[in-house]
Design a protein around this motif. Sequence first.
Motif, PDB file in Angstrom:
ATOM      1  N   VAL A  34      41.950  41.017  24.625  1.00 43.02           N
ATOM      2  CA  VAL A  34      42.815  41.158  25.669  1.00 43.02           C
ATOM      3  C   VAL A  34      42.585  42.224  26.761  1.00 43.02           C
ATOM      4  N   GLY A  35      42.364  41.805  27.849  1.00 47.05           N
ATOM      5  CA  GLY A  35      42.201  42.785  28.930  1.00 47.05           C
ATOM      6  C   GLY A  35      43.433  43.228  29.800  1.00 47.05           C
ATOM      7  N   ALA A  36      43.687  44.484  30.054  1.00 47.76           N
ATOM      8  CA  ALA A  36      44.578  44.715  31.162  1.00 47.76           C
ATOM      9  C   ALA A  36      44.494  45.805  32.116  1.00 47.76           C
ATOM     10  N   PHE A  37      44.926  45.660  33.270  1.00 45.12           N
ATOM     11  CA  PHE A  37      44.624  46.421  34.530  1.00 45.12           C
ATOM     12  C   PHE A  37      46.434  46.786  35.081  1.00 45.12           C
ATOM     13  N   LEU A  38      46.620  47.951  34.873  1.00 43.18           N
ATOM     14  CA  LEU A  38      47.693  48.061  35.227  1.00 43.18           C
ATOM     15  C   LEU A  38      48.162  49.420  35.938  1.00 43.18           C
ATOM     16  N   SER A  39      48.920  49.813  36.705  1.00 45.11           N
ATOM     17  CA  SER A  39      49.141  50.869  37.509  1.00 45.11           C
ATOM     18  C   SER A  39      49.852  51.906  36.877  1.00 45.11           C
ATOM     19  N   VAL A  40      48.892  52.670  35.983  1.00 43.56           N
ATOM     20  CA  VAL A  40      49.607  53.554  35.289  1.00 43.56           C
ATOM     21  C   VAL A  40      49.727  54.766  35.753  1.00 43.56           C
ATOM     22  N   THR A  41      48.737  55.210  36.790  1.00 36.58           N
ATOM     23  CA  THR A  41      49.266  56.307  37.640  1.00 36.58           C
ATOM     24  C   THR A  41      49.453  55.712  39.159  1.00 36.58           C
ATOM     25  N   GLY A  42      49.809  56.676  39.982  1.00 38.49           N
ATOM     26  CA  GLY A  42      49.872  56.042  41.384  1.00 38.49           C
ATOM     27  C   GLY A  42      51.592  55.783  41.852  1.00 38.49           C
ATOM     28  N   GLU A  85      41.791  47.056  45.343  1.00 38.38           N
ATOM     29  CA  GLU A  85      40.676  47.005  45.143  1.00 38.38           C
ATOM     30  C   GLU A  85      40.129  47.696  43.786  1.00 38.38           C
ATOM     31  N   LYS A  86      40.651  48.679  43.156  1.00 46.20           N
ATOM     32  CA  LYS A  86      40.320  49.245  41.644  1.00 46.20           C
ATOM     33  C   LYS A  86      40.811  48.008  40.680  1.00 46.20           C
ATOM     34  N   ALA A  87      42.125  47.240  41.212  1.00 45.01           N
ATOM     35  CA  ALA A  87      42.122  46.290  40.294  1.00 45.01           C
ATOM     36  C   ALA A  87      41.221  45.294  40.416  1.00 45.01           C
ATOM     37  N   ARG A  88      40.571  44.840  41.367  1.00 43.99           N
ATOM     38  CA  ARG A  88      39.677  44.108  41.070  1.00 43.99           C
ATOM     39  C   ARG A  88      38.273  44.269  40.436  1.00 43.99           C
ATOM     40  N   THR A  89      37.996  45.521  40.939  1.00 45.38           N
ATOM     41  CA  THR A  89      36.898  46.216  39.899  1.00 45.38           C
ATOM     42  C   THR A  89      37.000  46.018  38.679  1.00 45.38           C
ATOM     43  N   PHE A  90      38.150  46.759  38.214  1.00 43.96           N
ATOM     44  CA  PHE A  90      38.537  46.656  36.904  1.00 43.96           C
ATOM     45  C   PHE A  90      38.487  45.243  36.086  1.00 43.96           C
ATOM     46  N   ALA A  91      39.024  44.203  36.926  1.00 40.34           N
ATOM     47  CA  ALA A  91      39.170  43.028  36.340  1.00 40.34           C
ATOM     48  C   ALA A  91      37.722  42.222  36.340  1.00 40.34           C
ATOM     49  N   LYS A  92      36.967  42.836  37.079  1.00 39.15           N
ATOM     50  CA  LYS A  92      35.618  42.277  37.142  1.00 39.15           C
ATOM     51  C   LYS A  92      34.800  42.861  35.760  1.00 39.15           C
TER      52      LYS A  92
END
Lengths: 386, 291, 326
Positions: A34-42, A85-92
């Motif tokens: 399971v892969g997750a990309f989240l706004s953990v900071t920011g 953009e970060k989300a997209r890179t991490f999703a990739k």
Amino acid sequence: MRFRLLATAAAQLAACAGIFTACGGALAQEPIRVGAFLSVTGGAAFLGDPEQKTLELYAERVNAAGGVLGRKLQLTVYDSAGDAEKARTFAKRLIEQDKVDVLVGGSTTGETMAVVPLAEQAGVPFVSLAGAVVIIEPVKKWVFKTPHTDRMACEKIFVDMQARKLSKVALISGAGGFDKSMRGECLKVAPKYRIEVLADETYGAADTDMTAQLTKIKGTAGVQAVLNAGFGQGPAIVTRNYKQIGLALPLYQSHGVASKEFIKLAGDAAEGVRLPAAALLVADVLPDSDAQKKVVVDYKRAYEGRYKSEVSTFGGHAYDGLMLALEAVKKAGGTDKAKVRDALEGIKGYVGTGGVVNMSAQDHMGLDLTAFRMLEVRKGDWTLVK
Amino acid sequence: MTAQFAQYLVTGLTVGAVYALVALGFSIIYNASQVINFAQGEFVMVGGMCSVWLVDQGVPLPAAVVLAVAAAALLGLALEKFAVEPARGAPVVTLVIITIGASILLRGLATLVWDKKIHALKPFSGEAPLQVGGAVVLPQSLWVLGVTLAVVLLLSWFFGRTLLGKALLATSHNRLAAQLVGISVRNVMLLSFSLSAALGAVAGILVAPITFTSWDVGVMLGLKGFAAAILGGLGSGAGAVLGGMVLGIAESMSAGYVSSAYKDAIAFVILLAVLVFAPDGLLGRRVAERV
Amino acid sequence: MSRTAPGFAQPAAHRIRGPAALALCIALLPLAFANNYYYEVAVLVGLNAITCVGLNLLVGYAGQISLGHAGFFGLGAYGSAILTARYGWPPLGALVAVTPGVAALAYLIGRPILRLKGHYLAMATLGMGVIISIVIATEDRWTGGPDGMSVPPLSVFGFTLQGERAWYWVVGGCLLLAVWLALNLIESPVGRALRALHGSEVGAEVAGIDSARAKLMVFVVSAVYASAAGSLAAHYSGFITPSKVTFFHSIELVTMVVFGGMASVFGAVAGAAVLTMLPQFLTLFKEYETVVFGAVMMGTMIFMPRGLVPSLATLFADRGPSKVPP
């Protein structure tokens, strides 16, 4: 002798394969990734933080209980910091490098929408944790979401206003994506509920004082109620300023403030504020007959027990996202992406923290207005509006 | 109408006073080192977060305030000692990047030491608003204005009347000459960093009851403080105060009369316009470029 | 400042050797790429590098700080996005129309604000960037607001550019072109004028250099670099949000330039590469990621105050430490 031993081992292995789940743990199986990309900071960390904690907590719990289909869960979380953009890179990275079976994440609508084309192209089931309607409308083959939409929040609020015979409303919203999207949806559905919007004020994402905007609303003749679309610190400041400048009209907040923190920040000014929210916030006062009672109480206990901080509906969305994904894997009998997607679309009657989910080919969220409860702050706590 | 105007003015003055305190911090460090300290906003954050945390631990508010300011001052000292001092002689822009790195580091540390939540500090003297000329004034706003005034008076006494303050000023005018008359530039730098860190922390504590505080609250306040310092004229104390007030009032008036969505943009347009006509800010001194 | 750097003795050779080495790098790198994710990161590095090479002309050579280049990047990105997505323009046509538009705007903005010095200029450019980002985030009818908007893929004469691999070669080519143009500009009379400016503006004026014109020109050139990179980035990602237009991104860009080494074209490329890739490596630090990132940034600048490339070049040039003032 040795040969026979080998033969028994082989036989045992075959038996094992037969009753897959019974001794699956013993086999070195591929984990469910399971892969997750989240706004953990920011700026959206207050969304991503409880989401990450929830995913980690439940990945542990699921694994401790033997995993799913006898396979362990492997969770990979990246911090996209609210940046599309970060989300997209991490999703990739999750898709290409980590080879995940399902994506859960996207704390904000922008991050989600940036990843939608990737998920669609690669054919990876993607459960988003962001709010806006655009994520599931029009329906995208591989994209699902767990939180209620902003449109539902507007509708729930307007229904409540109608019941209280309030029809002339002032709107005040933040400049963030969530705020703007909700503002737009509210303006769109207002006529349907014969609600007239007399004032439409906004404030910046990091603004620290909304007295000026509220003073303007105070000076607008005929306003009967005020609706604040926003999340983060903004709504708490609005609520305080509201009281300070002596506005006495009913104040509605959105589902974006749905955590105890709001009451703590706004203090006494929060008394009487109403908002639509998931049952999770009122877990303790839900009647036992409520379908969601068990789920929300369990989640609340687990989360608060582990992290010593109050639950928010945001963490609940992550819980629902993970559980829906696992439910689909279970139903699909494995991690074949197309099958998992079909299973996700076919989920009916799943009881989560956000409501009872009934997915369909036309509805990749599966929640209706009953998933929202109208809450009112009384004596520093949430109460259900009857 | 006048009540509305009064309200916008009060709001603008309160916000402006906070900008002014942050701007003063920028100016003090600039005077000592020619550096724009991008971690100034983080001092504001540390002040707010630290005092909230201390109060939560049961420390009485006055003690918490003193401790938080001291903590920030120490942090400023450390920043100078371990990051700026070792890079002495580096181009100014390198030093600026170091402070940007420091601001990222401090924000990261704040999320680890404390958390990523938004916190509120209890107002110093109640929440019952006062009515002044049709406008609503919070007791905390009076605290903000009063303390800012006190700080400004204190600073002008310090820079105008004390030997140490004069040494600081002398260094800003001419480093080499100051060194020649026996002023330790190193100590001046250390003092400047801790002084402006303390100022930032004071600002952070004062606004925490009104605007809340969180690990990233310093970003926006730092930016506005920088803008105020430039608007007033870098290095000028009176300029920093004036810049902060102008910026704060411009923002609240734009939000009230023009467009709340564009209030920050309008404030920056005003800033740009001022700079076009007064390239050194409102009260900045024109420095002859050394060839 | 780089008079001691190797290769400066023969500017012409330098102009060829550098780009040739970069071309070789770009050509050979994919051998080490395991999957499309590597290409993705490489494309991001390339796009940032293009912006930084342009920004470095302004910051490193002309000595003028800009904290607003994300604004130009954003104008390019959103200009292309709006023209193609909302008005159905062909992507190349949009790119060709937007870039001069941004150049004109940079000219108009640059004229008054480039008279400002040092931190005042930094603030003015920062203000400009903030204004652009507020407009983009607010005018959601065109830009989709903070939630962003979709952008059609880049298609040229019926051929649609898709996938990280194809983009890698296009961005690689653009970067080479950007570097080559920058090197030529630096060695041109304008470039020499710029370096004189960086040393002493009054001195340069006395020597008969029209400093205002030279500064304005390089400001416009750097804006064009950023705008073009923005247009490419918009088409590449297919979805843009205002997060790349904020002043954070402006600061990030300047940081890349200074980190890599001011007044060094390859420094700008190296800075962009390191700081774009760093967060991808730092994911292993989990919640310490931000702290480590800040510490790495500070440490590098403290120990290599002139930036990666010039500091390392001095180190390897075997001429002992040279204390050349910037």
